[in-house]
Design an enzyme around this catalytic site. Structure first.
Site, PDB file in Angstrom:
ATOM      1  N   ASP A   1    -141.799 -25.862   9.955  1.00 52.49           N
ATOM      2  CA  ASP A   1    -141.090 -26.976  10.593  1.00 52.49           C
ATOM      3  C   ASP A   1    -139.878 -27.426   9.790  1.00 52.49           C
ATOM      4  O   ASP A   1    -139.128 -28.286  10.220  1.00 52.49           O
ATOM      5  CB  ASP A   1    -142.029 -28.152  10.856  1.00 52.49           C
ATOM      6  CG  ASP A   1    -142.606 -28.750   9.575  1.00 52.49           C
ATOM      7  OD1 ASP A   1    -142.093 -28.426   8.491  1.00 52.49           O
ATOM      8  OD2 ASP A   1    -143.572 -29.522   9.663  1.00 52.49           O
TER       9      ASP A   1
ATOM     10  N   ASP B   1    -146.350 -20.672   9.785  1.00 49.94           N
ATOM     11  CA  ASP B   1    -147.129 -21.906   9.785  1.00 49.94           C
ATOM     12  C   ASP B   1    -147.808 -21.994  11.154  1.00 49.94           C
ATOM     13  O   ASP B   1    -147.313 -21.425  12.125  1.00 49.94           O
ATOM     14  CB  ASP B   1    -146.185 -23.087   9.569  1.00 49.94           C
ATOM     15  CG  ASP B   1    -146.928 -24.410   9.490  1.00 49.94           C
ATOM     16  OD1 ASP B   1    -148.005 -24.439   8.904  1.00 49.94           O
ATOM     17  OD2 ASP B   1    -146.416 -25.398  10.049  1.00 49.94           O
TER      18      ASP B   1
ATOM     19  N   CYS C   1    -102.401 -10.121   8.481  1.00 48.76           N
ATOM     20  CA  CYS C   1    -103.286  -8.999   8.149  1.00 48.76           C
ATOM     21  C   CYS C   1    -104.366  -9.443   7.173  1.00 48.76           C
ATOM     22  O   CYS C   1    -104.333 -10.563   6.654  1.00 48.76           O
ATOM     23  CB  CYS C   1    -102.497  -7.838   7.559  1.00 48.76           C
ATOM     24  SG  CYS C   1    -101.852  -8.220   5.928  1.00 48.76           S
TER      25      CYS C   1
END
Length: 802
Positions: free
Chosen positions: A691, A494, A82
């Site tokens: 990136d 970007d 549990c």
């Protein structure tokens, strides 16, 4: 833990100055009594009273930008039944010496732990977990997975068998208890059938409850053991000592059917829960199943040999036949074929792989065949990294889970307290049947309470959400970022490699004096530059001229480069670089640059110390999906901002083509983070998409950082999310997934809380004074069993949402 000296192995602390910074940082950590940095030994020595202080000290050192040599591992925890079991196991590990951070996820069944290897190890952690009645599987890699699969199958089959027997034996007890109480020996028959259910099939509840009691703890097993044990023992007493009640004018009721049916229902609920929980991890199982067990390598003499994947080494030449899975990451050496990379990138279209192209483990070859050289094997492959990342994310805890954990930690003791209070109130206020009804109500309270629904509400939704993301090429680093992405209302993009393809090409070049010397100097400067635009210039010129030897080269961040050849200084870069060095730009070059800027082309200048020699146009094609993705994000109510180092004209043209209203040109990498901070000051929740390498500062500053990348160049360590395919439409998909996951968590928590808030008082008999209603323990058992299953099932609905 008594006060003692603890050694923290340090990384990147190279000088006395670094050591002083670390010492000052440790001085501010509450609980650190003494501290010093031993530079020669590359370690920090601290004295502390408890292990929490060690964790705070490690965090403080990391926040200063230095490292601490720790090990982060994930181990399956065996024997948990549990959500409160997870809390018990987590607590014992957290307080072990050398443990920096620990979290046990009941949904995954895993312990994720970060620890100091000089202070503890997997065996010590295993012993700690065993001390509270559970076990830790400390095998590694594929062997661990095979063992775990075998344990899970065995556990599921055992649970299935128990459930079937419990239902089979409980049916006659229910039939007699409900309809045939007056037949001869009714009590004895019910006793005969219910005893194996309670004593044999339900014995694990009592064993686990006793283990918890020995450690002064309580969990779900405690509630089941108490409720069914009380009902069973009370029934035996009434069966053998019926006169005790008859002398007091009361009927001696037995509740064998309640004891046996509650156990049957709870076993059935656990069986359904296990099955449902197994479905939440299908994504990780799919990823693990992508790697073949054997490969064919080409030996030095050209012959073929089949070997196990564990025996593949970097440098081996591997043959891939039509329809086969690629085993490791590598580079194609001969042949060509289309490869299905959908399980990694989420992109359905196969990708052509030819000589010198990268291939990745887990992808599937189509009709052709080829050979490739193994580059990354074992844990280094992209597939292995993705599996680890998904496992870590599925095992991490969302911020909301911390509150739920606190509630779950006190839930069982509170329920036991409510059950005792229920009995006491019934005893004093219930009249002649107060004792019997009080006992029955107390049992019902214990049965109906369900901490498991609370414990499963968040992690199951996180598991499914993270898994669904991975299946679609969206790698999510942790639960916190998945939860935060829902709130994003501003995205900073970007340009290069995000909106555009990131494959710049020279589309035009104009010279003042078209001579080979200037071209050779330009080629030589760009050869030394690492900028992607420089690579485009090199490709354009390398077959036309040969490079020359430069006497000096200097890269100027965000502007370009400067070099010296034959005592003359040359510049390559943007207009800002030329303006700063007072370089004259001839009108004909300026006119051409302006025209190219209007055509959304990036302009690069080449100049000597006096005037511009050439202007170059570079075009980076806009991705086919960018306009669609940007429109989707805007429709979601998100403001988009494009930041680029390009000039104003080019930036404006790109923004207009993509429907972006806000843009900023000529932005240096270090200024992107400042722009994000300004948005955050305005109360925006900002996501940065880049990136993952050049934009690392901006990514770290943003509330949610998203790296766009392809193949093994993905900056997984930098960003909180990574889009494998670099497809911008994955961004709105990730945000939708976040919103759906958070909504599911809220739904789960609502139903888990409301179930217990309503169920426990009703079980206690709160409706009895109003309409005489008392909840039957059997119905309470069914409700409890279904509550956990409903939460997991609701989480599974995420799989099919779009």
């Amino acid at each position: 833990m008594a006060t003692n000296i603890i050694y923290l192995p340090l990384e990147d602390v190279e000088s006395e100055h670094c050591a002083l910074i670390v010492e000052k940082g440790l001085a501010e950590v509450r609980g650190v009594k003494e501290h010093k940095v031993e530079l020669n030994n590359r370690r920090a020595a601290i004295s502390a009273d408890n292990n929490e202080v060690v964790a705070d000290a490690v965090k403080a050192i990391k926040d200063l930008g230095y490292g601490v040599s720790t090990v982060k591992s994930t181990f399956p925890v065996l024997g948990m039944t549990c959500a409160s079991c997870a809390g018990s196991a987590e607590s014992i590990v957290k307080y072990q010496e050398g443990v920096v951070e620990a979290a046990v996820n009941f949904a995954t069944g895993n312990l994720t732990v970060e620890y100091l290897p000089n202070m503890t190890d997997a065996v010590k952690l295993q012993k700690a977990v065993q001390s509270v009645g559970y076990d830790l599987l400390i095998e590694d890699g594929a062997k661990q997975q095979e063992t775990l699969e075998a344990i899970h199958i065995q556990k599921f089959q055992k649970l299935k068998s128990k459930t079937i027997w419990a239902i089979f034996l409980s049916l006659p007890v229910v039939a007699i208890g409900m309809f045939f109480m007056n037949i001869p020996y009714a009590n004895e028959i019910m006793f005969l059938f219910s005893t194996p259910v309670v004593i044999w099939l339900g014995k694990d509840f009592f064993i686990n409850a006793w283990k918890q009691a020995k450690h002064r703890s309580a969990n779900m097993d405690t509630l089941v053991a108490l409720s069914t044990g009380i009902a069973y023992i009370f029934s035996i007493f009434n069966m053998f000592f019926a006169d005790f009640w008859h002398q007091r004018g009361l009927h001696a009721h037995v509740y064998f059917e309640a004891a046996s049916v509650v156990i049957a229902f709870i076993l059935l609920g656990k069986l359904l829960e296990e099955k449902a929980k197994g479905n939440t991890s299908t994504a990780i199982k799919k990823l693990m199943g992508l790697q073949p067990k054997t490969v064919i390598i080409i030996k030095a003499d050209g012959t073929e040999k089949q070997i196990a994947i564990e025996d593949v080494n970097a440098g081996d030449i591997i043959l891939v036949k039509p329809g086969e899975k690629i085993a490791v990451d590598g580079m194609v050496t001969s042949g060509s074929s289309y490869v299905d990379e959908s399980m990694l990138s989420g992109e359905p279209v196969p990708v052509l792989k030819k000589e010198n192209e990268k291939v990745f483990a887990g992808t599937i070859n189509q009709k052709g065949s080829f050979r490739f050289r193994a580059v990354k094997v074992g844990k280094e492959t992209m597939l292995a990294q993705i599996i680890k990342m998904v496992q870590d994310a599925q095992g991490s805890k969302a911020p909301v889970q911390k509150l739920v954990d606190k509630i779950a930690g006190i839930f069982v003791p509170v329920v036991i307290g409510v059950a005792v209070l229920t009995f006491v109130l019934w005893f004093f206020l219930g009249g002649e049947n107060g004792i019997v009804q009080g006992l029955l109500a107390a049992v019902t309270v214990l049965v109906i309470a369900c901490p498991c629904a609370l414990g499963l509400a968040t992690p199951t939704a996180i598991m499914v959400g993270v898994g669904k993301g991975a299946e679609n090429g969206i790698l999510i680093k942790d639960a916190e970022s998945l939860e935060t992405a829902k709130k994003v209302n501003a995205i900073v993009l970007d340009k290069t490699g995000t909106i555009t393809e990131g494959k710049p090409e020279v589309t035009g070049i104009q010279w003042m004096n078209n001579n080979d010397k200037d071209k050779a100097v330009l080629l030589s400067i760009e050869k030394q530059s690492e900028h992607p635009l420089a690579e485009a210039v090199v490709k354009h010129l390398e077959n036309a001229v040969s490079k020359v030897t430069l006497s000096m080269f200097n890269s100027i961040t965000g502007k370009g480069a400067m070099a010296v050849y034959n005592h003359e200084t040359y510049y390559v870069g943007n207009k800002k670089l030329l303006d700063e060095n007072h370089i004259i730009i001839p009108d004909q070059l300026q006119e051409q640059a302006t025209q190219w800027g209007k055509e959304s082309k990036t302009v690069i200048w080449f100049a000597d110390s006096k005037q511009a020699i050439s202007v170059i146009a570079i075009s980076d094609k806009i991705k086919e999906t960018s306009v669609k993705a940007i429109k989707q994000m805007q429709e979601m109510g998100i403001d988009l901002y494009m930041l680029t180092g390009d000039n104003e004209a080019t930036a404006r043209a790109i923004a207009e083509q993509n429907g972006i209203k806000h843009y900023k040109a000529e932005v240096l990498p270090q200024h992107k983070a400042d722009f994000i901070k300004e948005l955050q000051k305005q109360g925006r929740i900002v996501a940065m998409v880049g990136d993952g390498i050049n934009d690392s500062t901006a990514l770290a500053t943003a509330d949610v950082s998203i790296a766009m990348g392809k193949g093994s160049d993905i900056a997984m360590d930098v960003a909180k999310m990574t889009i494998i395919s670099s497809d911008l439409t994955k961004i709105p998909q990730a945000i939708r997934l976040s919103r759906q996951t958070v909504t599911t968590i809220k739904q789960n928590l609502f139903w888990a809380f409301i179930y217990n808030i309503i169920g426990i008082p009703v079980a206690a008999g709160i409706l009895y004074p109003v309409n005489g209603f008392l909840l039957n323990p059997m119905l309470a058992g069914a409700a409890m069993a279904l509550s956990s299953v409903s939460v997991v099932s609701n989480s599974l609905r995420l799989k099919w949402k779009k």
